[in-house]
Design a protein around this motif. Structure first.
Motif, PDB file in Angstrom:
ATOM      1  N   GLN A  94       1.092  -1.272   0.266  1.00 55.65           N
ATOM      2  CA  GLN A  94      -0.313  -0.195   0.413  1.00 55.65           C
ATOM      3  C   GLN A  94       0.775   1.169   0.298  1.00 55.65           C
ATOM      4  O   GLN A  94       2.004   1.724   0.875  1.00 55.65           O
ATOM      5  N   ILE A  95       0.373   2.358  -0.732  1.00 60.30           N
ATOM      6  CA  ILE A  95       0.891   3.549  -0.676  1.00 60.30           C
ATOM      7  C   ILE A  95       0.816   4.388  -0.034  1.00 60.30           C
ATOM      8  O   ILE A  95      -0.489   4.735   1.024  1.00 60.30           O
ATOM      9  N   ALA A  96       1.533   5.224   1.220  1.00 63.87           N
ATOM     10  CA  ALA A  96       0.299   5.749   2.376  1.00 63.87           C
ATOM     11  C   ALA A  96       1.965   7.707   2.072  1.00 63.87           C
ATOM     12  O   ALA A  96       2.920   7.243   0.925  1.00 63.87           O
ATOM     13  N   GLU A  97       1.121   8.360   2.537  1.00 68.61           N
ATOM     14  CA  GLU A  97       1.967   9.291   3.422  1.00 68.61           C
ATOM     15  C   GLU A  97       2.297   9.896   3.456  1.00 68.61           C
ATOM     16  O   GLU A  97       1.741   9.786   4.643  1.00 68.61           O
ATOM     17  N   THR A  98       3.672  10.520   3.916  1.00 67.54           N
ATOM     18  CA  THR A  98       3.585  11.171   4.901  1.00 67.54           C
ATOM     19  C   THR A  98       3.526  12.326   5.881  1.00 67.54           C
ATOM     20  O   THR A  98       3.404  13.533   5.355  1.00 67.54           O
ATOM     21  N   LEU A  99       3.138  12.308   6.718  1.00 71.91           N
ATOM     22  CA  LEU A  99       2.297  13.972   7.450  1.00 71.91           C
ATOM     23  C   LEU A  99       3.368  14.023   7.828  1.00 71.91           C
ATOM     24  O   LEU A  99       3.573  14.972   7.657  1.00 71.91           O
ATOM     25  N   TYR A 100       3.864  13.708   8.582  1.00 73.40           N
ATOM     26  CA  TYR A 100       5.483  14.570   9.623  1.00 73.40           C
ATOM     27  C   TYR A 100       5.937  12.973  10.531  1.00 73.40           C
ATOM     28  O   TYR A 100       6.351  12.454  10.211  1.00 73.40           O
TER      29      TYR A 100
ATOM     30  N   ILE B  53       5.437   9.744  10.688  1.00 72.13           N
ATOM     31  CA  ILE B  53       3.836   8.911  10.957  1.00 72.13           C
ATOM     32  C   ILE B  53       3.216   9.010   9.480  1.00 72.13           C
ATOM     33  O   ILE B  53       3.391  10.174   8.815  1.00 72.13           O
ATOM     34  N   ILE B  54       2.944   8.409   9.092  1.00 66.27           N
ATOM     35  CA  ILE B  54       1.752   7.905   7.625  1.00 66.27           C
ATOM     36  C   ILE B  54       0.642   8.031   8.289  1.00 66.27           C
ATOM     37  O   ILE B  54       0.220   7.510   9.007  1.00 66.27           O
TER      38      ILE B  54
ATOM     39  N   GLY C 263      15.702   7.592   0.738  1.00 70.40           N
ATOM     40  CA  GLY C 263      15.641   8.732   1.695  1.00 70.40           C
ATOM     41  C   GLY C 263      14.656   9.003   2.725  1.00 70.40           C
ATOM     42  O   GLY C 263      13.938   9.284   3.329  1.00 70.40           O
ATOM     43  N   VAL C 264      15.463   8.837   3.852  1.00 70.09           N
ATOM     44  CA  VAL C 264      15.150   8.360   5.493  1.00 70.09           C
ATOM     45  C   VAL C 264      14.444   9.436   5.150  1.00 70.09           C
ATOM     46  O   VAL C 264      13.445   9.714   6.843  1.00 70.09           O
ATOM     47  N   GLN C 265      14.616  11.171   5.372  1.00 68.37           N
ATOM     48  CA  GLN C 265      14.100  12.196   6.253  1.00 68.37           C
ATOM     49  C   GLN C 265      13.726  13.725   5.261  1.00 68.37           C
ATOM     50  O   GLN C 265      13.731  14.253   4.974  1.00 68.37           O
ATOM     51  N   GLN C 266      13.685  12.551   3.499  1.00 68.88           N
ATOM     52  CA  GLN C 266      13.236  13.406   2.828  1.00 68.88           C
ATOM     53  C   GLN C 266      11.408  12.467   1.430  1.00 68.88           C
ATOM     54  O   GLN C 266      11.661  13.240   0.603  1.00 68.88           O
ATOM     55  N   THR C 267      11.887  11.714   1.517  1.00 69.53           N
ATOM     56  CA  THR C 267      10.849  10.991   1.218  1.00 69.53           C
ATOM     57  C   THR C 267       9.549  11.059   1.069  1.00 69.53           C
ATOM     58  O   THR C 267       8.572  11.185   2.871  1.00 69.53           O
ATOM     59  N   ARG C 268       8.360  11.804   0.618  1.00 70.80           N
ATOM     60  CA  ARG C 268       7.269  12.185   1.146  1.00 70.80           C
ATOM     61  C   ARG C 268       6.362  10.515   0.383  1.00 70.80           C
ATOM     62  O   ARG C 268       5.409  10.498   1.711  1.00 70.80           O
ATOM     63  N   TYR C 269       5.971   9.863  -0.097  1.00 73.80           N
ATOM     64  CA  TYR C 269       5.717   8.531  -0.264  1.00 73.80           C
ATOM     65  C   TYR C 269       5.954   7.656  -0.180  1.00 73.80           C
ATOM     66  O   TYR C 269       7.523   7.852  -0.164  1.00 73.80           O
ATOM     67  N   VAL C 270       5.604   6.882   0.536  1.00 73.82           N
ATOM     68  CA  VAL C 270       6.273   5.065   0.675  1.00 73.82           C
ATOM     69  C   VAL C 270       5.925   3.983   0.764  1.00 73.82           C
ATOM     70  O   VAL C 270       4.210   4.426   0.685  1.00 73.82           O
ATOM     71  N   LEU C 271       5.890   3.173   0.443  1.00 73.12           N
ATOM     72  CA  LEU C 271       5.362   1.729  -0.035  1.00 73.12           C
ATOM     73  C   LEU C 271       5.406   0.451   1.447  1.00 73.12           C
ATOM     74  O   LEU C 271       6.887   0.770   1.835  1.00 73.12           O
ATOM     75  N   VAL C 272       4.035   0.382   2.075  1.00 72.59           N
ATOM     76  CA  VAL C 272       4.335  -0.319   2.991  1.00 72.59           C
ATOM     77  C   VAL C 272       3.679  -2.010   2.379  1.00 72.59           C
ATOM     78  O   VAL C 272       2.525  -2.205   1.961  1.00 72.59           O
ATOM     79  N   LEU C 273       5.120  -2.734   2.829  1.00 66.43           N
ATOM     80  CA  LEU C 273       5.332  -4.051   2.684  1.00 66.43           C
ATOM     81  C   LEU C 273       4.480  -4.702   3.796  1.00 66.43           C
ATOM     82  O   LEU C 273       4.640  -4.435   4.193  1.00 66.43           O
ATOM     83  N   GLN C 274       4.317  -6.066   3.014  1.00 67.18           N
ATOM     84  CA  GLN C 274       3.477  -6.976   3.510  1.00 67.18           C
ATOM     85  C   GLN C 274       4.473  -8.205   4.440  1.00 67.18           C
ATOM     86  O   GLN C 274       5.539  -7.996   3.284  1.00 67.18           O
ATOM     87  N   ALA C 275       4.983  -8.680   5.609  1.00 63.43           N
ATOM     88  CA  ALA C 275       5.838  -8.580   6.415  1.00 63.43           C
ATOM     89  C   ALA C 275       5.687 -10.107   5.534  1.00 63.43           C
ATOM     90  O   ALA C 275       5.154 -10.369   5.200  1.00 63.43           O
ATOM     91  N   LYS C 276       7.458 -10.966   5.912  1.00 69.57           N
ATOM     92  CA  LYS C 276       7.419 -11.769   5.031  1.00 69.57           C
ATOM     93  C   LYS C 276       6.729 -13.408   5.458  1.00 69.57           C
ATOM     94  O   LYS C 276       6.647 -13.109   6.422  1.00 69.57           O
ATOM     95  N   GLU C 277       6.408 -13.835   5.009  1.00 64.36           N
ATOM     96  CA  GLU C 277       5.059 -14.774   5.557  1.00 64.36           C
ATOM     97  C   GLU C 277       5.986 -16.187   5.716  1.00 64.36           C
ATOM     98  O   GLU C 277       7.332 -16.272   5.177  1.00 64.36           O
ATOM     99  N   THR C 278       6.234 -16.342   6.965  1.00 64.60           N
ATOM    100  CA  THR C 278       7.200 -17.333   7.538  1.00 64.60           C
ATOM    101  C   THR C 278       5.909 -18.686   7.000  1.00 64.60           C
ATOM    102  O   THR C 278       5.243 -19.141   7.289  1.00 64.60           O
ATOM    103  N   ARG C 279       7.306 -20.165   6.765  1.00 61.76           N
ATOM    104  CA  ARG C 279       6.188 -21.518   6.571  1.00 61.76           C
ATOM    105  C   ARG C 279       5.986 -21.751   7.354  1.00 61.76           C
ATOM    106  O   ARG C 279       6.341 -22.098   8.946  1.00 61.76           O
ATOM    107  N   PRO C 280       3.995 -22.718   7.881  1.00 60.07           N
ATOM    108  CA  PRO C 280       4.117 -23.088   9.277  1.00 60.07           C
ATOM    109  C   PRO C 280       4.360 -24.618   8.953  1.00 60.07           C
ATOM    110  O   PRO C 280       5.173 -25.340   8.400  1.00 60.07           O
ATOM    111  N   ARG C 281       4.598 -24.947  10.532  1.00 61.14           N
ATOM    112  CA  ARG C 281       5.376 -25.963  11.149  1.00 61.14           C
ATOM    113  C   ARG C 281       4.574 -27.008  10.608  1.00 61.14           C
ATOM    114  O   ARG C 281       3.234 -26.750  10.928  1.00 61.14           O
TER     115      ARG C 281
END
Length: 302
Positions: free
Chosen positions: A124-130, A141-142, A262-280
């Motif tokens: 999901q694409i999100a926008e940096t608020l502050y 904060i996004i 751009g750790v302190q310069q980017t306005r738009y970011v992309l939130v990825l899904q965490a890597k799924e672990t294989r079920p036991r």
């Protein structure tokens, strides 16, 4: 007046009528001679040359007044025009700044959409608020939170590389801890050699720690996520090696790196899904024990 007592030299010469007639004849002759033969051209040029300084002296005050008026008018017009041009320049500079900002944001959105299109998860694409209010931590904060089904631990990237990780989720916003925060650690590997390491944030920057002296790491090596922690997907660009310090008296090599995002310069970011672990795998059901002659159950009894 008694003309009888007038001196004789005042009464000498032709009468006035004759003189008038001679003057008229001489004028007509000069006019005809000048118009047909140019008899007076040289005389006219000589007279014009002789009278030129007089003409300049007579016209000088009027010219001075006219030039002064033109100078003052030109200065006022130039000043007004200069003011208008400065105002226009400021307006154009502000407009250019807005256009450059919009162009940069558009490029970021295009790159993020390209990254999202390459993935098969619900990024999901999100926008940096502050930025965070704590001056000793590096967080942003996004504008996405529980409403977008975000969860703590999800990786956050921008168009250039890994930015951080979601650490707190609110109903409408989420907190992202940047990789340069002192409490952030990322399992990574050197893209050139595949050697694994841990990237630590130290509050404003990142570095590789606890690499042995024999480690084959060089300047300008790219650092990517290793994917071994079950959170960050493998292969996300994280940093580039800026300096390698091998001290013979130290147990480990000190490696300084620069973040690719751009750790302190980017306005738009992309939130990825965490890597799924294989079920036991599920354990097989326990078999009932089989009774023996002594009254005990055996393991192979159905």
């Amino acid at each position: 007046m008694d003309f009888a007592n007038t001196p004789s030299f005042f009464r000498s010469g032709p009468p006035p009528a004759a003189r008038l007639a001679m003057s008229v004849v001489a004028s007509i002759a000069l006019l005809i001679g000048d118009s047909r033969y140019g008899l007076m051209e040289q005389a006219r040029e000589a007279l014009s040359l002789a009278l030129y300084p007089v003409q300049r002296a007579v016209n000088m005050p009027a010219q001075a007044v006219r030039h002064a008026g033109d100078y003052l008018t030109s200065q006022a017009e130039l000043k007004q025009e200069n003011t208008q041009l400065r105002e226009k320049q400021l307006q154009m500079a502000a407009q250019l700044g807005r256009l450059q900002t919009l162009e940069r944001e558009l490029n970021e959105l295009r790159q993020l959409n390209g990254i999202r299109a390459q993935r098969d998860d619900s990024a999901q694409i999100a926008e940096t608020l502050y930025t965070g209010r704590d001056p000793f931590s590096y967080k942003i904060i996004i504008d996405k939170g529980d409403d977008a089904k975000l969860q703590a631990g999800q990786p956050v990237v921008d168009a250039r590389g890994l930015l951080g990780q979601v650490t707190r989720v609110q109903p409408l916003t989420a907190e992202v801890t940047l990789i340069i925060d002192k409490n952030q650690m990322v399992p990574v590997m050197i893209a050139r050699t595949g050697e694994r390491a841990i990237l630590y944030g130290y509050g404003g920057g990142i570095e590789l720690r606890y690499l042995p002296q024999s480690s084959d790491v060089k300047e300008n090596d790219r650092i990517v996520t290793s994917g071994l922690d079950g959170v960050f997907p493998e292969g996300i660009p994280v940093a580039v090696v800026s300096k390698v310090d091998r001290n013979a008296g130290a147990a480990f090599t000190r490696v300084s790196t620069l973040p690719m995002s751009g750790v302190q310069q980017t306005r738009y970011v992309l939130v990825l899904q965490a890597k799924e672990t294989r079920p036991r795998p599920a354990e097989p059901p326990a078999l009932p024990e089989k009774k023996t002659k002594g009254g005990k159950k055996s393991a192979d009894e159905e």
